[in-house]
Write a protein that holds these residues in place. Sequence first.
Motif, mmCIF file in Angstrom:
data_model
loop_
_atom_site.group_PDB
_atom_site.id
_atom_site.type_symbol
_atom_site.label_atom_id
_atom_site.label_comp_id
_atom_site.label_asym_id
_atom_site.label_seq_id
_atom_site.Cartn_x
_atom_site.Cartn_y
_atom_site.Cartn_z
ATOM 1 N N ALA A 235 0.826 -1.210 0.000
ATOM 2 C CA ALA A 235 0.000 0.000 0.000
ATOM 3 C C ALA A 235 0.858 1.257 0.000
ATOM 4 C CB ALA A 235 -0.931 -0.004 1.206
ATOM 5 N N LEU A 236 1.901 1.277 0.835
ATOM 6 C CA LEU A 236 2.767 2.454 0.914
ATOM 7 C C LEU A 236 3.532 2.674 -0.384
ATOM 8 C CD1 LEU A 236 4.142 2.039 4.550
ATOM 9 C CD2 LEU A 236 2.412 3.660 3.751
ATOM 10 N N ALA A 237 3.932 1.589 -1.042
ATOM 11 C CA ALA A 237 4.620 1.718 -2.325
ATOM 12 C C ALA A 237 3.712 2.369 -3.361
ATOM 13 C CB ALA A 237 5.092 0.346 -2.806
ATOM 14 N N ALA A 243 2.887 9.751 -5.663
ATOM 15 C CA ALA A 243 3.445 11.013 -5.153
ATOM 16 C C ALA A 243 2.522 11.681 -4.137
ATOM 17 C CB ALA A 243 3.752 11.966 -6.295
ATOM 18 N N VAL A 244 1.924 10.858 -3.259
ATOM 19 C CA VAL A 244 0.998 11.401 -2.268
ATOM 20 C C VAL A 244 1.704 12.331 -1.284
ATOM 21 C CG1 VAL A 244 -0.518 10.794 -0.344
ATOM 22 C CG2 VAL A 244 -0.631 9.492 -2.476
ATOM 23 N N GLY A 246 4.278 14.277 -1.806
ATOM 24 C CA GLY A 246 4.476 15.565 -2.469
ATOM 25 C C GLY A 246 3.182 16.351 -2.584
ATOM 26 N N ALA A 247 2.075 15.647 -2.838
ATOM 27 C CA ALA A 247 0.781 16.316 -2.932
ATOM 28 C C ALA A 247 0.389 16.934 -1.590
ATOM 29 C CB ALA A 247 -0.286 15.328 -3.393
ATOM 30 N N ILE A 248 0.705 16.238 -0.495
ATOM 31 C CA ILE A 248 0.405 16.777 0.836
ATOM 32 C C ILE A 248 1.216 18.034 1.104
ATOM 33 C CG2 ILE A 248 0.618 16.327 3.315
ATOM 34 C CD1 ILE A 248 -0.082 13.380 2.671
ATOM 35 N N LEU A 249 2.489 18.016 0.756
ATOM 36 C CA LEU A 249 3.331 19.199 0.936
ATOM 37 C C LEU A 249 2.780 20.378 0.138
ATOM 38 C CD1 LEU A 249 6.882 17.561 0.682
ATOM 39 C CD2 LEU A 249 5.723 18.344 2.757
ATOM 40 N N ASP A 250 2.372 20.124 -1.104
ATOM 41 C CA ASP A 250 1.815 21.191 -1.942
ATOM 42 C C ASP A 250 0.489 21.696 -1.374
ATOM 43 O OD1 ASP A 250 3.955 20.965 -3.657
ATOM 44 O OD2 ASP A 250 2.888 19.763 -5.156
#
Length: 266
Positions: A235-237, A243-244, A246-250
Motif C-alpha cells: 500500500a505504501l509503495a 506522489a501522495v 508531495g501532494a500533501i506538501l503542496d
Amino acid sequence: MTVAIIGAGRIGEALLAGLLKSGFDPAGIVVAEKDSARAAAVSTQHGVRATTPKDAAAGAELLVIAVKPQDMASLLAEIGPALEPAALVVSLAAGITLDFLQSHLPAGTPVVRVMPNTPLLVGEAMSALSAGGHVGEEQLERAEALLGSVGRVVRVPESQLDAATALSGSGPAYFFYLIDAMIEAGVLLGVPRALATELMVQTALGSARMLRESGEHPALLREAVTSPAGTTAAALAELDRRAVRGAILDALTAARDRSVELGRPR
C-alpha cells in the motif's frame, strides 16, 4: 476573573462549555450574540448571563471575540470605548492580524490572536496563540488557561501563525478527507459501510493515541507496522508511486498561502 464571550456560534459556545466543565463559575461569564434568540438559548442552556457586545466588554477582564472576520471592524468600533484599560482581548477570528486588532482598539490594549481548530467542540482542540506587544506574561498565562479548557495550546510568533493555520487549523479536514476515502475503499472491497466506518474511526483514534503517548516519531511507528513485502508495504509503495507525500506538501503550502492572502489589509 470575569470573562466575556462575544459570538455564541459553535466555537464560542464550545469554549463556554469547556470553561464551565473545567470548573469556572458561570456567574463570572457573560455572552453576547447579535442573534438575540441564539443568545437567549445559550444563556438558558449554560446558566450564564447574555447581554450586548458593548455591555459584555464593560467590566470584562478577559474578552473573547469569536465572530466572523468580516464583522470584526464594526464590532471593535462598538466595544473599544467600553473596554477596561487592562482588559485582555483574545481573537479567534481567522485572518485578523494583531496589527489590525491593535489599530482598531484603544492604544495599549493587550491583544492575543488564536487559531484553534474544530476538535475544540469535543475538548480536544489544538490552539496556536500569538501575543501582541502589550501582553504581559500573567495575561498570556490567563489566555492559555482559557484555551486549555478545551484542548492543548502552543505559543507561536505571528510569523508562524499562517503555517499553524495550514497545519492544525485546517488539519482536521485533511484527516476527515483521508478517513472518508478509506471508508469508501472499504466499501469497494466489499465491507459494509457501517463496519468500514467503525474500523477506520477506531483505527484513527488508536493511532493518534499511540503518537501522543509513545512519543515516537511517526516514521518509526509506520515502520513497525510495515513487514517486508507485506500488505502495508504494498500500500505504501502505491502511495509513493502516486506522489501522495508531495501532494500533501503542496496542499499545505497552498493552505498557508491562502491564510497569508486572507490576512492582507482589505
